[in-house]
Design an enzyme around this catalytic site. Structure first.
Site, PDB file in Angstrom:
ATOM      1  N   ASN A   9       0.867  -1.181   0.000  1.00 43.52           N
ATOM      2  CA  ASN A   9       0.000   0.000   0.000  1.00 43.52           C
ATOM      3  C   ASN A   9       0.903   1.229   0.000  1.00 43.52           C
ATOM      4  O   ASN A   9       1.498   1.563   1.012  1.00 43.52           O
ATOM      5  CB  ASN A   9      -0.881  -0.022   1.257  1.00 43.52           C
ATOM      6  CG  ASN A   9      -1.668   1.267   1.432  1.00 43.52           C
ATOM      7  OD1 ASN A   9      -1.804   2.049   0.491  1.00 43.52           O
ATOM      8  ND2 ASN A   9      -2.185   1.495   2.628  1.00 43.52           N
ATOM      9  N   LYS A  11       0.135   4.237  -0.211  1.00 36.87           N
ATOM     10  CA  LYS A  11      -0.517   5.427   0.380  1.00 36.87           C
ATOM     11  C   LYS A  11      -0.312   6.632  -0.549  1.00 36.87           C
ATOM     12  O   LYS A  11      -0.192   6.459  -1.755  1.00 36.87           O
ATOM     13  CB  LYS A  11       0.015   5.688   1.780  1.00 36.87           C
ATOM     14  CG  LYS A  11       0.029   4.429   2.655  1.00 36.87           C
ATOM     15  CD  LYS A  11       0.196   4.746   4.094  1.00 36.87           C
ATOM     16  CE  LYS A  11       0.392   3.458   4.868  1.00 36.87           C
ATOM     17  NZ  LYS A  11       0.179   3.583   6.281  1.00 36.87           N
ATOM     18  N   HIS A  95      -9.440   1.058   4.669  1.00 32.43           N
ATOM     19  CA  HIS A  95      -8.172   1.213   5.392  1.00 32.43           C
ATOM     20  C   HIS A  95      -8.395   2.132   6.593  1.00 32.43           C
ATOM     21  O   HIS A  95      -9.202   3.060   6.530  1.00 32.43           O
ATOM     22  CB  HIS A  95      -7.114   1.805   4.448  1.00 32.43           C
ATOM     23  CG  HIS A  95      -5.731   1.763   5.045  1.00 32.43           C
ATOM     24  ND1 HIS A  95      -5.295   2.715   5.928  1.00 32.43           N
ATOM     25  CD2 HIS A  95      -4.721   0.871   4.898  1.00 32.43           C
ATOM     26  CE1 HIS A  95      -4.047   2.415   6.293  1.00 32.43           C
ATOM     27  NE2 HIS A  95      -3.683   1.304   5.689  1.00 32.43           N
ATOM     28  N   GLU A  97      -6.790   4.525   7.731  1.00 36.98           N
ATOM     29  CA  GLU A  97      -6.599   5.955   7.466  1.00 36.98           C
ATOM     30  C   GLU A  97      -7.835   6.552   6.802  1.00 36.98           C
ATOM     31  O   GLU A  97      -8.173   7.713   7.026  1.00 36.98           O
ATOM     32  CB  GLU A  97      -5.334   6.164   6.614  1.00 36.98           C
ATOM     33  CG  GLU A  97      -4.077   5.957   7.440  1.00 36.98           C
ATOM     34  CD  GLU A  97      -2.888   5.412   6.661  1.00 36.98           C
ATOM     35  OE1 GLU A  97      -2.877   5.488   5.423  1.00 36.98           O
ATOM     36  OE2 GLU A  97      -1.956   4.909   7.330  1.00 36.98           O
ATOM     37  N   GLU A 167      -5.490  -5.218  10.512  1.00 34.63           N
ATOM     38  CA  GLU A 167      -4.468  -4.205  10.752  1.00 34.63           C
ATOM     39  C   GLU A 167      -4.755  -3.489  12.067  1.00 34.63           C
ATOM     40  O   GLU A 167      -5.578  -2.555  12.108  1.00 34.63           O
ATOM     41  CB  GLU A 167      -4.464  -3.175   9.623  1.00 34.63           C
ATOM     42  CG  GLU A 167      -4.188  -3.756   8.258  1.00 34.63           C
ATOM     43  CD  GLU A 167      -3.575  -2.718   7.335  1.00 34.63           C
ATOM     44  OE1 GLU A 167      -2.455  -2.947   6.887  1.00 34.63           O
ATOM     45  OE2 GLU A 167      -4.199  -1.667   7.106  1.00 34.63           O
ATOM     46  N   GLY A 173       2.346   2.114  10.703  1.00 33.33           N
ATOM     47  CA  GLY A 173       3.264   3.237  10.544  1.00 33.33           C
ATOM     48  C   GLY A 173       3.936   3.669  11.832  1.00 33.33           C
ATOM     49  O   GLY A 173       4.548   4.736  11.900  1.00 33.33           O
ATOM     50  N   SER A 213       3.397  -2.279  10.316  1.00 31.13           N
ATOM     51  CA  SER A 213       4.858  -2.269  10.468  1.00 31.13           C
ATOM     52  C   SER A 213       5.519  -3.601  10.105  1.00 31.13           C
ATOM     53  O   SER A 213       6.438  -4.055  10.786  1.00 31.13           O
ATOM     54  CB  SER A 213       5.239  -1.835  11.890  1.00 31.13           C
ATOM     55  OG  SER A 213       4.751  -0.530  12.145  1.00 31.13           O
TER      56      SER A 213
HETATM   57  C1  PEP Z   1      -0.729   0.001   5.866  1.00 31.03           C
HETATM   58  O1  PEP Z   1      -0.658   1.069   5.302  1.00 31.03           O
HETATM   59  O2  PEP Z   1      -1.696  -0.743   5.637  1.00 31.03           O
HETATM   60  C2  PEP Z   1       0.320  -0.385   6.794  1.00 31.03           C
HETATM   61  C3  PEP Z   1       0.224  -1.536   7.421  1.00 31.03           C
HETATM   62  O3  PEP Z   1       1.366   0.503   6.963  1.00 31.03           O
HETATM   63  P1  PEP Z   1       2.795   0.182   7.650  1.00 31.03           P
HETATM   64  O4  PEP Z   1       3.298  -1.106   7.047  1.00 31.03           O
HETATM   65  O5  PEP Z   1       3.647   1.351   7.292  1.00 31.03           O
HETATM   66  O6  PEP Z   1       2.558   0.048   9.114  1.00 31.03           O
END
Ligand code: PEP
Length: 250
Positions: A9, A11, A95, A97, A167, A173, A213
């Site tokens: 992803n 973003k 997601h 976000e 998630e 992040g 992460s």
């Molecule tokens: C994500 O954007 O779905 C995500 C898991 O980000 P990160 O790997 O940076 O934590």
């Protein structure tokens, strides 16, 4: 046997030149990978260009969002058929976000899944709790409510067409990964919920990715867990070296 699936992803990152550089490297370094499904989800503006680079390779293309109407007066939105038009086969829906900053709810997620499936796109549907919910012991009830709302009205066959990404929001992040055991516990819970709501066949078929992460150094242990079928990767998908290592280590 569920095939592992790793999705990047991106973003709101990477303009055309950097996006092309990244997928060109991925195409070269991942050409021999057959045991893992690989997907990249760039920003809308580079989907078409990225598609040109990865066409006829083992790398699939996904959008990061869509709107549930097909066309019309919805300024700033993009539809499932438009994603299809530029070569996407997947789309991330719900997601954290989008839930946090753009008012996405389980109801809008539900409409988006149906719109995606109507066009033959594979939805990657995100669920997960915030830190406060985990700390107050509400993880399972939050995830269950998200699943109930997001998947309302879907048939067993439709469920089998989608991918779930668990998630934990506190791990996205932040550099804090859920331990493999913490992740496995929620994945097993989701799978049990799928069995109870739909069937054992659905529960055994649906792939559940972990996201939060994920790095080359922690993917191996996450993937040893019975119910973890892959990862949705944010930050570490923006550099070819780390994304390639995650896939090779998986
Ligand atoms: C994500 O954007 O779905 C995500 C898991 O980000 P990160 O790997 O940076 O934590």
């Amino acid at each position: 046997m569920r095939k592992p699936i790793i999705a990047g992803n991106w973003k709101m990152n990477l303009t055309t030149k950097d996006a092309v550089e990244l997928v060109t490297a991925l195409k070269r370094d991942l050409a021999d990978v057959t045991t893992v499904d690989i997907i990249v989800c760039p920003v809308f503006t580079v989907l078409d260009t990225v598609n040109d680079v990865i066409m006829d390779t083992n790398i699939g293309l996904g959008g990061q969002n869509l709107y549930w109407e097909n066309s019309g007066a919805f300024t700033g939105e993009i539809s499932a058929s438009m994603l299809k038009d530029v070569g996407a086969e997947y789309v991330i829906i719900g997601h954290s976000e989008r839930r946090q900053f753009f008012g996405e709810t389980n109801e809008t997620v539900n409409k988006k899944i149906k719109a995606a499936q109507a066009q033959g796109l594979t939805a990657i549907v995100c669920v997960g709790e915030v830190l406060e919910e985990r700390e107050s012991g509400k993880t399972q009830s939050v995830v269950q409510t998200q699943c109930e709302g997001s998947f309302a009205g879907l048939s067993a066959d439709e469920m089998k067409q989608l991918i779930i990404a668990y998630e934990p929001v506190w791990a996205i992040g932040t550099g804090k990964t859920a331990t493999p055991q913490q992740a496995q516990e929620v994945h097993a819970f989701i799978r049990a919920w799928l069995k109870q709501q739909f069937s054992d066949d659905v529960a055994q078929t649906v792939r559940i990715q972990y996201g939060g992460s994920v790095k080359p150094g922690n993917i191996k242990e996450l993937m040893t867990q019975e119910d973890i079928d892959g990862a949705l990767v944010g930050g570490a998908s923006l550099k070819s070296a780390s994304f390639v290592d995650i896939i090779k280590n998986c």
